[in-house]
Each structure stands twice: as structure tokens, then as C-alpha cells.
Design a protein around this motif. Sequence first.
Motif, mmCIF file in Angstrom:
data_model
loop_
_atom_site.group_PDB
_atom_site.id
_atom_site.type_symbol
_atom_site.label_atom_id
_atom_site.label_comp_id
_atom_site.label_asym_id
_atom_site.label_seq_id
_atom_site.Cartn_x
_atom_site.Cartn_y
_atom_site.Cartn_z
ATOM 1 N N ASN A 135 42.188 47.578 32.146
ATOM 2 C CA ASN A 135 41.764 46.735 31.155
ATOM 3 C C ASN A 135 40.737 47.806 30.046
ATOM 4 N N HIS A 138 40.286 49.266 24.627
ATOM 5 C CA HIS A 138 41.122 48.114 25.176
ATOM 6 C C HIS A 138 41.744 47.129 24.165
ATOM 7 N N ASP A 156 36.026 39.597 24.488
ATOM 8 C CA ASP A 156 37.323 40.275 25.368
ATOM 9 C C ASP A 156 36.862 41.230 26.229
ATOM 10 N N ARG A 157 35.931 42.307 25.448
ATOM 11 C CA ARG A 157 35.497 43.373 26.294
ATOM 12 C C ARG A 157 34.847 43.075 27.722
ATOM 13 N N ARG A 161 34.661 40.087 29.198
ATOM 14 C CA ARG A 161 35.563 39.486 30.002
ATOM 15 C C ARG A 161 36.311 40.375 30.770
ATOM 16 N N LYS A 162 36.931 41.458 30.307
ATOM 17 C CA LYS A 162 37.938 42.599 30.981
ATOM 18 C C LYS A 162 36.816 43.160 31.989
ATOM 19 N N GLN A 163 35.631 43.630 31.352
ATOM 20 C CA GLN A 163 34.526 44.189 32.286
ATOM 21 C C GLN A 163 34.253 43.202 33.602
ATOM 22 N N GLU A 166 36.275 41.056 34.934
ATOM 23 C CA GLU A 166 37.757 41.051 35.667
ATOM 24 C C GLU A 166 37.539 42.663 36.614
ATOM 25 N N ASP A 167 37.245 43.573 36.016
ATOM 26 C CA ASP A 167 37.354 44.823 36.620
ATOM 27 C C ASP A 167 36.193 44.671 37.893
#
Length: 737
Positions: free
Chosen positions: A115, A133, A282-283, A285-287, A289-290
Amino acid sequence: MRADGWRKSAWRSMLGSWFSVLGSQFLVCYTGAMPFPVDDYTPHGYLNTPTHTRNLSPRGVLRSYGAGFRWHYPAHAGMYGGRRETYRAGFRFALGGALELSEFDVVSSPYHSMNLFTLDLSHGGATLHATFHLVGEHALCASATVQGEARVAVVVEYTRTVAASGEWGESGLVGRIVDGDLVLQSFEDGDAFVVHASQPLADIGITPDPALAAAWAAAQAPGLPGEGFVTVTGQRGETVALFATLGFAMPCEQIDLYMTRGKTLRMAQHRQRAARRTAAADRARKQAEDDAFWARAPILEGDWPDHWRRGLVYDLETLRMMVRAPAGIYRHIWDAMQIQAPRVVLAEAAIDALLLAYADPALAQHLLLGTFVDAPEPNVPCSREDGSYNMVAADGTVCGTAPEWGYPWLVLDWLANLRPNREWLANIYPALTTYLHWWLENRRDADGWLVYACSWESGQDDSPRFGEQPLGGGHPVRHVRPVDLQAAFAHACLIMNNIARELGRATDSHEWLALAEEYVTRTDALWQDAFNRYADYDTRAGGPTGVDDVMLLAPVALGVARPERHNALRSAIAQIDPDILTWPMFAWTATEAALRAGLTDHAAELAAAVIDRAYTFWDAHQAHPDRTLPGVACEYWPLDGRCGGEGYGWGALTTHLLLHVLVGLTPEREQLIIRPDLPPSWRIDGRMYGVRLHWRHAPLRVFIEAHPDSAVVTINSQRVEVAWGEEAAFPWELISC
């Protein structure tokens, strides 16, 4: 040069802060979740393009290039990406004139997930920290912070094959500035790219010459010509390129870049504005998720080699990219096999599910369920999301991989033990039954032996086991009765017997057991005393074939060989050279056979050699044009040369070799088995090898304290000393917090 990595002393310090220790006995149960494991990763790799498919929604892949990334559309050329790209386009940073990675003083990637990808660069006393990203499907974003006085520039590239589809309507590329943003687009038709920077441009240059663009990265670019645009043209099928260098005034402490694409300029501009609005969210959210993934995923701790610690991360991040959202004929999540041209293949889906289960058993079960129940035919043919097939034999037979390739029933049993789930078994059981019955109805010869339609179906493309194949891997090979196929079918029936009993299907259970006994007997009938091994049988020649192969050890690896066969094969297994284990299935078969035969030290040496070979390459700091890209698992692990397709899930089988063969993790219904089996050369007194993971709703911390003749295994608050290769059993209720 590489930034300083984690030191052993730092790991020991962290271990001390995470545990309360009295003597060598851990007194507390580990409960803390950890975010993504920051480390000193290779600066190479991929960002995930999760909606990319082969036919319905080709989006291309994002592959690192210097201090940046490029789209490769429809995929990266080579292997599964095809021979030619329609375009590649992206950008990379330059600092103080340094553009190529080799020109920086220090290059490191502290954060390297599917991500988010971070680069730390330094040159001449200045530093640049950039995080890349993808926003949505069409916006590549980078946020960079800069310290020190140095010229900061960005070099943008758009390379395109003119009229790649063979149709008329393309002449070349044009570059210009529109509303303060860089625009590179194809004319008179083709994709457009817009690059927006949060800081005003101090200078700009656009050229077809990459060397000139690189020179401008170190000094002020000349600006645009009087007409305000630059073009490059080519003939149909030729490759053309434009490069733009964007310079920023000093001091430049923060730059946000957005490169968006569209079929038209207006579409690209619209996506650019949308990306700027949503990039921060978005960043974040991806953080998140990680962090959620790595709170449960296995992480190595202690005295493992540094490149092994990072290698496991590359493996698991590659595997995350294999999981795709429902699309086309696939109503469930599905396994992409590899990122370039995704397709569903039972063998690879099974292996990917096995490996994902170390981090997320529920996800792994769902993935394997979808593979079977969404299959367009009972034999789970190799297919794409639009319903097309991609493994049709030379005689027109539609094929999927056979029961022996990827050992799907070994994976099913593993998943059922790791996460007991009767509903999952009930949902997948009908499709499993249909699959095995299909093989009985369509792949048995006149005497009841199972056969492959072609070597592709076996997974062992063009193998000499099947004789001459003038039509390639699709050539019919039904005249050969393969050892591994009989053994895998027997094993599958044994597992089906267990599942049927659990589901209360007594009649089914008896039928499966009868089939298992039949194919155990058939497998044993392929033993050849003259060879002192199993051998395939060629009905045309009227006798066994002379080709030896590691897959002939499948009866031992799957536990369906008679005990006397184990003993007879011990010498052959002990002589297996790890250098020949360059493919995942061969390494898996060899190590499982060694374990079953009681050759635990040899299993450890085989596994460690393969892991070290793969992880040394995954973690390489420099990329070479004659090898596949580091930072991502690849298709196989040759001693040198290219490693097949980049971003290939089953190349991460090293995860299983590490955690199952070496650490010895084996889930059973009532207990967790740990069989420490590190290579003899690693058994140095006092060395600590640990792994943190999360199974059965419980965080687990496993440590192996090495001694020359024994290992002290600690899992949470439980501790036991065993001989190397000896099993220690931990009831789940005692190790669950």
C-alpha cells in the motif's frame, strides 16, 4: 550505500522491553499489537494495483524505478506481462543532481508494503523522505519532505508504443504546461497524463532525450520552446518517449506530487483534482490496513539473519497482492496467482491460501472456498475473470491443475486444523466432491489408473517424465500412469474421509475410505524394486519409465507410502542437493519427504538453503537488468539468472519452509505442535530465534533458545526443552491469553 539496518543489540533490547523475564522463564503473555515492521528494506518493489485484471479491467502495474515508480500497461513486459507494453509512465526524484540510485550517498526503504512505499535518500548533506501510494485506480501520489540545501527535481517519463494495437490513429507524444500542470499525452489518440506539484515550478524542460532530462536534474532546465510544446513522433509499432524535468526553488521543504492518467486530458485533470482531495484520507486508510494486517502477521525476532527478517515481509506483502475483490465470474475474493496477468489456478491458489493462513486464517479459508465454488467447470480449469480459459491442451481438452500440484488437500487439512470451521467445510465439501469425482470420470484409463491429459495439467510443464512432447506442454500424455497423481488422490480421499465424518456423512466417509485404500494400493504398485524407488509406468512401452524426479517422492511427502518405502528411500532423500530445488513444489515435496522419513536435519538444511537463496535476492539493494526485481517474491529461485514472473504468490513458499520446517509450527485441532529444526550450524549456545504471530484469536510469541544438542521452546508462558527435530505439544487453551 545502504542505510544502517537493525542491529542484533536493538532486537535484544526490544525483547527485554516486551517481556518480563525471570531467569529464562517468560512470565507474561504477549498482548501488544504491532504496526508494519519498519526496517531497512530494499528500495525496489511494487505498489499494489488491486483492480488490475487481465481482460475486464486492465490497469497495469506500478513498479519501482529509481527513486520513484512507473506504470507499466497492460503489464510489465516479460514472462506473464507479455512481450511488449503499450506504455510506461511515472516519475522519480532527484536530489542535488543525484538521479540514479547509485548516485545517492544513502538509499533505504524503511516502509515497504503493498500500500505504501517509503524512500529515504541522502546526497551531499541533504535528505529527502518520500512516501508513494496509489489513490483510486489512476493517481500515483508522492509526499516528500526535504532537509538541507540541495536542488530538488522530478523527472517524469512517458514512453509509448505507437498504435500498439495495430490500429491507425496515433502519431506520437506531446508535452506542455496546462493551467500550471505538466501534461504529457499521446496524439492524435491515446492516454494523457497530468502531473501536479504542490510547490510552484522554478524551471522545466521537456525532451525526447533521457540523458538531457537527467542533466537538467542537476542544473536549471531551459524552459519550453517558443511554441509552448514539445513533440516526438514515430511509425506504427515504434517506441517513442518524452521526459520532463521539473525543478523547484530552494529551500524546498515539502512537495506533494500527483500523476494522474485518463483516456482524455479532461478525464486526467478531473482525476487529479479528486486525488488531491482524497489523498490524505486514502493514505491514512492504507496505513490502517497495513497495521491491521501486521498486528496478526508473523514477524521474526531475535538472531535471525537481517535479510531473513525482511524476506518474510516481502513474502507476505507479495501474498497480500494476490487477493483480489470479486470480479466477473468470481463471486468471492480470488487468487491472482501473479500480479502481471491475473488468473485463477488451483495449485497456486492453494499454496497462496496456505501461506496467507500464517497471517489471516479466515481470509485463507475464504480464498480457497471461492477457488472451488466459483470455478466455471468441476475440474477448476485455469481461467480468467471474464470466464475465458487459459490452459487448453493440444487436443482441445480444457485443463486445470491436478490434485497433486499445489497439494490442495494438504492445504485443506492445514486450514481445517488451524481454524476449525464446520460451516466452511460444509460449504466447500460439495465442490471438493465434484472435483474428485470429475477426475474419476474423466482421467481414469481403462484399468482404473489416473492420468494427466497433458503435462500442463500436471503443473510440470514439458517434464521428461512424460516422454516426447512435440506439441509442447499441451501434448497428450495419457499413456503415463504418474506416481504423484495416484498418491495425491489417495491422500485427498483420506482427507475427504475426515471431512465427511465431521459433517456426519457416514456413507460418504466409507466411500472415500475405500477410494483411499484403492489408490494407496495403486501407488504402492508403482514401486520398482529394481530402481529401489517409485517410477511412473508407460503403457506404450509396457514398463516403468527411467526418469527419476523429486515429485516421485510425493507418496512419502503426503504420508501414503508404506513404512518400508520410507526406509528404502532415506538414502536417496538424504542425497538431495538444495541447488536442484529451484521450484516451490519441488522444495515442498523434498522437505516434507525428509521430515516424514525422519531426516529432520537434512530437511532443515534444504529449507534453509532455499530460503537464504530467495531472501538474499528479495533483499538485494541493487537491481540488475538480467535478473527480476528485488523487493517482491518471484516465480522460482534459480541459482542465477531471472526468477520467472515478478510478483508471483507461490514464490513466497519460503514462508512455509521457514515457519513450518525450521520453526516447526504445525496446527492440530487440540494443540499446536512445535518441532524446532534449525540447521546444525545455527545451533549456537544461547542464540534466540523468535516469531510473533496471532492464531486462534490469541497473540503468540514463540522463541527457540538454541543449544548444541537441544532447544528450549517458549510460547507465551509455556516452556519446554526438546531435542532438535523432536515435537513439543502445546494445548491451545494453555497458550491462549
